[in-house]
Design a protein around this motif. Sequence first.
Motif, PDB file in Angstrom:
ATOM      1  N   SER A  23       0.831  -1.208   0.000  1.00  0.00           N
ATOM      2  CA  SER A  23       0.000   0.000   0.000  1.00  0.00           C
ATOM      3  C   SER A  23       0.863   1.254   0.000  1.00  0.00           C
ATOM      4  O   SER A  23       0.592   2.219  -0.734  1.00  0.00           O
ATOM      5  CB  SER A  23      -0.933  -0.003   1.213  1.00  0.00           C
ATOM      6  OG  SER A  23      -1.834  -1.094   1.164  1.00  0.00           O
ATOM      7  N   MET A  38      -4.705   3.164  -2.577  1.00  0.00           N
ATOM      8  CA  MET A  38      -5.445   2.073  -3.217  1.00  0.00           C
ATOM      9  C   MET A  38      -6.922   2.148  -2.827  1.00  0.00           C
ATOM     10  O   MET A  38      -7.258   2.484  -1.678  1.00  0.00           O
ATOM     11  CB  MET A  38      -4.876   0.715  -2.768  1.00  0.00           C
ATOM     12  CG  MET A  38      -3.552   0.355  -3.395  1.00  0.00           C
ATOM     13  SD  MET A  38      -3.185  -1.435  -3.263  1.00  0.00           S
ATOM     14  CE  MET A  38      -3.203  -1.657  -1.504  1.00  0.00           C
ATOM     15  N   GLN A  48      -9.081  -2.536  -4.981  1.00  0.00           N
ATOM     16  CA  GLN A  48      -7.672  -2.840  -5.244  1.00  0.00           C
ATOM     17  C   GLN A  48      -7.026  -3.524  -4.039  1.00  0.00           C
ATOM     18  O   GLN A  48      -6.238  -4.460  -4.175  1.00  0.00           O
ATOM     19  CB  GLN A  48      -6.921  -1.559  -5.597  1.00  0.00           C
ATOM     20  CG  GLN A  48      -7.275  -0.990  -6.963  1.00  0.00           C
ATOM     21  CD  GLN A  48      -6.665   0.384  -7.194  1.00  0.00           C
ATOM     22  OE1 GLN A  48      -6.566   1.187  -6.260  1.00  0.00           O
ATOM     23  NE2 GLN A  48      -6.277   0.653  -8.442  1.00  0.00           N
TER      24      GLN A  48
END
Length: 382
Positions: free
Chosen positions: A348, A359, A363
Amino acid sequence: MRLLHTADWHLGRLFHNISLLEDQRHVLNQLIEIVDREAVDAVLIAGDIYDRSVPPATAVTLLDDVLGELCQARGLPVVIISGNHDGAERLGFGARHLRQAGLHILSDLSACDTPVTLAINGVEIDIFGVPYADPEYVRSQFGEPVRDFDSAHRYLLTRIGEKRHATRPTVLMSHCFVDGGSASDSERPLTLGGAESVAWEPMHSFDYVALGHLHGPQYRGGEHIRYSGSLLKYSFSEARQRKGVTLVDIGNEGVTGIEHRPLVPKREVRVLEGELDELLRQGREDLHADDYLLVRLTDRHAILDPMGKLRAIYPNVLHLEKPGMLGTQQRQQLDRERLRFNALDMFSDFFEQTSGDAMSADQARAMSDVITSLSRDEEGQP
């Protein structure tokens, strides 16, 4: 008579592969200003003039410029001894001829008991110089069965003691590691095994002892047995040291005053510690952001190209540490479960720094599935 004691110039030195020649010229110009402002009568340089035995031509030129200002332009006597970084024979080239110009280069150990006698302002003193020499060289030169640095140094001082004038004040110059001195990372060890130190007691009877080798200003055994310290900070371990030169007032009765005069570097050597975002914010307001820096990041998450981001604000970041990423020994030896737990967070951070956006939930779920699938494959689970 007023003497200026300095040492450990290390001309031609590189600091993390950056040439310090202009930084050295900057503080040497200040040294010359101190000579003028403080009415200095003679300059003593206690070894390690150069940083290596075969110095670069630019370092030789800088030394020639400074000695020209001191000896030729001002007519001051300058006394130099060689240090462990210097090539004694190269430094001493032409020494006999240069005496007429007031430059006394004491690099020949066999002549350590021959003083330089200065007579200035009605004061006459003798200066003896002990250039750096290891015990093996002393044994070879004098046939004396010395065992270590201390016994070699004691032997040389005994030779000098036999030639001391009965009433004339005497100054000793020596490039050595006095027992109990505070060392820095930038000093080259004189020997392996820790047997490099010499005792201060045999030097106590001299009126003043101008020492070289240790880079921090300090004294041992008495205020008159003193290291002036180096011109500049040559390692981050020296960040808190106050660099400068030492002024010594000496009369027919001996030393009457010892004072430190600071040198202000072109760029400071500093250690910055904190989280990356906070350091970058501070740097935008830092008037000395071009200092030579060691940065110690305390962030505990992965950071993409921290050095590039730091150098955009601090152009002279020379070393980067990330203790926050290491933590304890247990954290360094991360097991598979902990890696799996942090993998999504690490990705991330990477995603946000590369794309500029966080994100989305979809995702994040997709990446979590990928990480879980990879972990199962690695463990051989169906």
